[in-house]
Write an enzyme that holds these catalytic residues in place. Structure first.
Site, PDB file in Angstrom:
ATOM      1  N   LYS A 152      62.137 106.795  77.130  1.00 20.21           N
ATOM      2  CA  LYS A 152      62.670 105.465  77.474  1.00 20.21           C
ATOM      3  C   LYS A 152      62.071 104.988  78.807  1.00 20.21           C
ATOM      4  CE  LYS A 152      67.004 106.882  77.516  1.00 20.21           C
ATOM      5  NZ  LYS A 152      66.810 108.296  77.114  1.00 20.21           N
ATOM      6  N   ARG A 177      74.010 116.237  76.980  1.00 21.91           N
ATOM      7  CA  ARG A 177      73.610 114.826  76.935  1.00 21.91           C
ATOM      8  C   ARG A 177      73.300 114.398  75.499  1.00 21.91           C
ATOM      9  NH1 ARG A 177      69.298 115.818  81.428  1.00 21.91           N
ATOM     10  NH2 ARG A 177      68.255 113.931  80.752  1.00 21.91           N
ATOM     11  N   ARG A 217      59.335 117.901  82.657  1.00 23.94           N
ATOM     12  CA  ARG A 217      59.269 116.623  83.393  1.00 23.94           C
ATOM     13  C   ARG A 217      59.254 116.846  84.904  1.00 23.94           C
ATOM     14  NH1 ARG A 217      63.368 112.161  81.846  1.00 23.94           N
ATOM     15  NH2 ARG A 217      64.865 113.839  82.134  1.00 23.94           N
ATOM     16  N   ARG A 250      64.410 116.936  88.158  1.00 25.60           N
ATOM     17  CA  ARG A 250      65.791 116.423  88.195  1.00 25.60           C
ATOM     18  C   ARG A 250      66.783 117.564  88.068  1.00 25.60           C
ATOM     19  NH1 ARG A 250      65.894 111.348  84.117  1.00 25.60           N
ATOM     20  NH2 ARG A 250      67.873 112.339  83.566  1.00 25.60           N
ATOM     21  N   ARG A 252      75.301 102.355  76.814  1.00 24.69           N
ATOM     22  CA  ARG A 252      75.268 103.668  76.174  1.00 24.69           C
ATOM     23  C   ARG A 252      76.451 103.886  75.253  1.00 24.69           C
ATOM     24  NH1 ARG A 252      71.667 106.500  79.825  1.00 24.69           N
ATOM     25  NH2 ARG A 252      71.378 108.643  79.173  1.00 24.69           N
TER      26      ARG A 252
HETATM   27  P1  AP5 Z   1      61.066 110.012  80.052  1.00 24.28           P
HETATM   28  O1  AP5 Z   1      60.302 108.737  79.907  1.00 24.28           O
HETATM   29  O2  AP5 Z   1      61.526 110.398  81.413  1.00 24.28           O
HETATM   30  O3  AP5 Z   1      62.277 110.047  78.982  1.00 24.28           O
HETATM   31  P2  AP5 Z   1      63.711 109.343  79.008  1.00 24.28           P
HETATM   32  O4  AP5 Z   1      64.033 108.962  77.604  1.00 24.28           O
HETATM   33  O5  AP5 Z   1      63.720 108.231  80.034  1.00 24.28           O
HETATM   34  O6  AP5 Z   1      64.589 110.583  79.424  1.00 24.28           O
HETATM   35  P3  AP5 Z   1      65.859 110.733  80.369  1.00 24.28           P
HETATM   36  O7  AP5 Z   1      66.117 112.189  80.470  1.00 24.28           O
HETATM   37  O8  AP5 Z   1      65.657 109.979  81.654  1.00 24.28           O
HETATM   38  O9  AP5 Z   1      66.974 110.081  79.535  1.00 24.28           O
HETATM   39  P4  AP5 Z   1      68.481 110.268  79.752  1.00 24.28           P
HETATM   40  O10 AP5 Z   1      69.026 109.153  78.942  1.00 24.28           O
HETATM   41  O11 AP5 Z   1      68.973 111.621  79.439  1.00 24.28           O
HETATM   42  O12 AP5 Z   1      68.655 110.133  81.335  1.00 24.28           O
HETATM   43  P5  AP5 Z   1      68.973 108.876  82.288  1.00 24.28           P
HETATM   44  O13 AP5 Z   1      68.116 108.979  83.478  1.00 24.28           O
HETATM   45  O14 AP5 Z   1      69.026 107.599  81.552  1.00 24.28           O
HETATM   46  O15 AP5 Z   1      60.163 111.191  79.419  1.00 24.28           O
HETATM   47  C1  AP5 Z   1      60.588 112.521  79.459  1.00 24.28           C
HETATM   48  C2  AP5 Z   1      59.387 113.462  79.699  1.00 24.28           C
HETATM   49  O16 AP5 Z   1      58.517 113.399  78.567  1.00 24.28           O
HETATM   50  C3  AP5 Z   1      58.525 113.066  80.911  1.00 24.28           C
HETATM   51  O17 AP5 Z   1      58.042 114.226  81.517  1.00 24.28           O
HETATM   52  C4  AP5 Z   1      57.380 112.247  80.307  1.00 24.28           C
HETATM   53  O18 AP5 Z   1      56.178 112.340  81.090  1.00 24.28           O
HETATM   54  C5  AP5 Z   1      57.209 112.914  78.951  1.00 24.28           C
HETATM   55  N1  AP5 Z   1      56.804 111.980  77.900  1.00 24.28           N
HETATM   56  C6  AP5 Z   1      57.203 110.685  77.734  1.00 24.28           C
HETATM   57  N2  AP5 Z   1      56.638 110.164  76.626  1.00 24.28           N
HETATM   58  C7  AP5 Z   1      55.886 111.158  76.073  1.00 24.28           C
HETATM   59  C8  AP5 Z   1      55.071 111.265  74.902  1.00 24.28           C
HETATM   60  N3  AP5 Z   1      54.925 110.225  74.061  1.00 24.28           N
HETATM   61  N4  AP5 Z   1      54.460 112.452  74.633  1.00 24.28           N
HETATM   62  C9  AP5 Z   1      54.624 113.518  75.457  1.00 24.28           C
HETATM   63  N5  AP5 Z   1      55.366 113.485  76.584  1.00 24.28           N
HETATM   64  C10 AP5 Z   1      55.999 112.314  76.887  1.00 24.28           C
HETATM   65  O19 AP5 Z   1      70.474 109.226  82.686  1.00 24.28           O
HETATM   66  C11 AP5 Z   1      70.768 110.378  83.439  1.00 24.28           C
HETATM   67  C12 AP5 Z   1      72.261 110.553  83.533  1.00 24.28           C
HETATM   68  O20 AP5 Z   1      72.841 109.397  84.182  1.00 24.28           O
HETATM   69  C13 AP5 Z   1      73.009 110.634  82.203  1.00 24.28           C
HETATM   70  O21 AP5 Z   1      73.030 111.959  81.683  1.00 24.28           O
HETATM   71  C14 AP5 Z   1      74.417 110.172  82.609  1.00 24.28           C
HETATM   72  O22 AP5 Z   1      75.091 111.192  83.321  1.00 24.28           O
HETATM   73  C15 AP5 Z   1      74.092 109.063  83.590  1.00 24.28           C
HETATM   74  N6  AP5 Z   1      73.956 107.751  82.944  1.00 24.28           N
HETATM   75  C16 AP5 Z   1      72.816 107.009  82.834  1.00 24.28           C
HETATM   76  N7  AP5 Z   1      73.088 105.862  82.229  1.00 24.28           N
HETATM   77  C17 AP5 Z   1      74.395 105.860  81.950  1.00 24.28           C
HETATM   78  C18 AP5 Z   1      75.269 104.926  81.315  1.00 24.28           C
HETATM   79  N8  AP5 Z   1      74.799 103.756  80.839  1.00 24.28           N
HETATM   80  N9  AP5 Z   1      76.570 105.255  81.208  1.00 24.28           N
HETATM   81  C19 AP5 Z   1      77.054 106.420  81.675  1.00 24.28           C
HETATM   82  N10 AP5 Z   1      76.291 107.355  82.280  1.00 24.28           N
HETATM   83  C20 AP5 Z   1      74.965 107.072  82.411  1.00 24.28           C
END
Ligand code: AP5
Length: 204
Positions: free
Chosen positions: A9, A162, A123, A151, A84
């Protein structure tokens, strides 16, 4: 931008934001920045994030919608990680109505669980630029490797937690957008460029 942890994402949202010169609003990144700055709201969010739990809706929506409300009237945006669940969907759309803005596309990135784990554990983030790397799939330039961070919620146990919330809280909200006819389900397998091309096919 909707998808399980590690589905790309953030990677794809950054690309879209650069290409269309629009704002990238990542809820996770907002919370991590606020926690890093030591704000009370950020610290409160961090307690949930570290355990892989969703931040309570009121706190999450409050922080993200404040950021959205700070945009100029004609400015576009890509939301990454918010909403979410259905409660956040309703909070978002009440705020968008007041701002006279709309959601035009909803991308759902699909990735099998084994790939989620590979992507999350490799990552690394650049705290200076916000760029996202992967030790194997998107290696960082050697000259910045010393400053990269992992992270605190990128452990296997936390990711499993998650993923659970993704299935029970996030997937059910997609039907709200499906009724609007704006959902595009995209395979997140393959290189970032390949996934990018799949997104472009819907946008151009
Ligand atoms: P990356 O692009 O970082 O993936 P992502 O989908 O953004 O992963 P996240 O772990 O950030 O998602 P998440 O939803 O768990 O965490 P968030 O930060 O939103 O890619 C991942 C890795 O793969 C990288 O190393 C990248 O280089 C690699 N990659 C990417 N594309 C690739 C490809 N095509 N091929 C190979 N490799 C690739 O949220 C974190 C925490 O915040 C949550 O757990 C929760 O506690 C809280 N939170 C966030 N939003 C909310 C909300 N709306 N409500 C409540 N709590 C929330």
């Amino acid at each position: 931008m909707i998808g399980p942890p590690g589905s790309g994402k953030g990677t794809q949202a950054q690309r879209l934001a650069n290409r269309f010169r629009i704002e990238h609003i990542s809820s996770g990144e907002l919370f991590r920045q606020a926690a890093g700055q030591g704000s009370a709201l950020g610290k409160a969010a961090e307690r949930y994030m570290k355990k892989g739990l969703l931040v309570p809706d009121k706190l999450a929506a409050g922080m993200v919608l404040e950021r959205l409300q700070g945009l100029a009237s004609k400015e576009g945006f890509v939301l990454d990680g918010f909403p979410r669940n259905l409660s956040q969907v309703h909070a978002l759309h009440a705020a968008l109505d007041a701002l006279d803005k709309q959601i035009q596309h909803v991308f759902v990135l699909e990735l099998p669980e084994k790939d989620v784990l590979l992507r999350i554990t490799g990552r690394r983030l650049d705290p200076e630029t916000g760029n996202i790397y992967h030790l194997k799939f998107n290696p960082p330039p050697a000259e910045i490797s010393d400053r990269l961070i992992q992270r605190t919620d990128d452990s296997e146990a936390t990711v499993r937690r998650r993923l659970q919330d993704y299935h029970t809280e996030t997937l059910p909200m997609i039907s709200f957008y499906a009724k609007m006819g704006i959902v595009h389900c995209i395979s997140a397998l393959g290189s970032p460029d390949e996934v990018d091309n799949r997104l472009r096919a819907y946008l151009e």
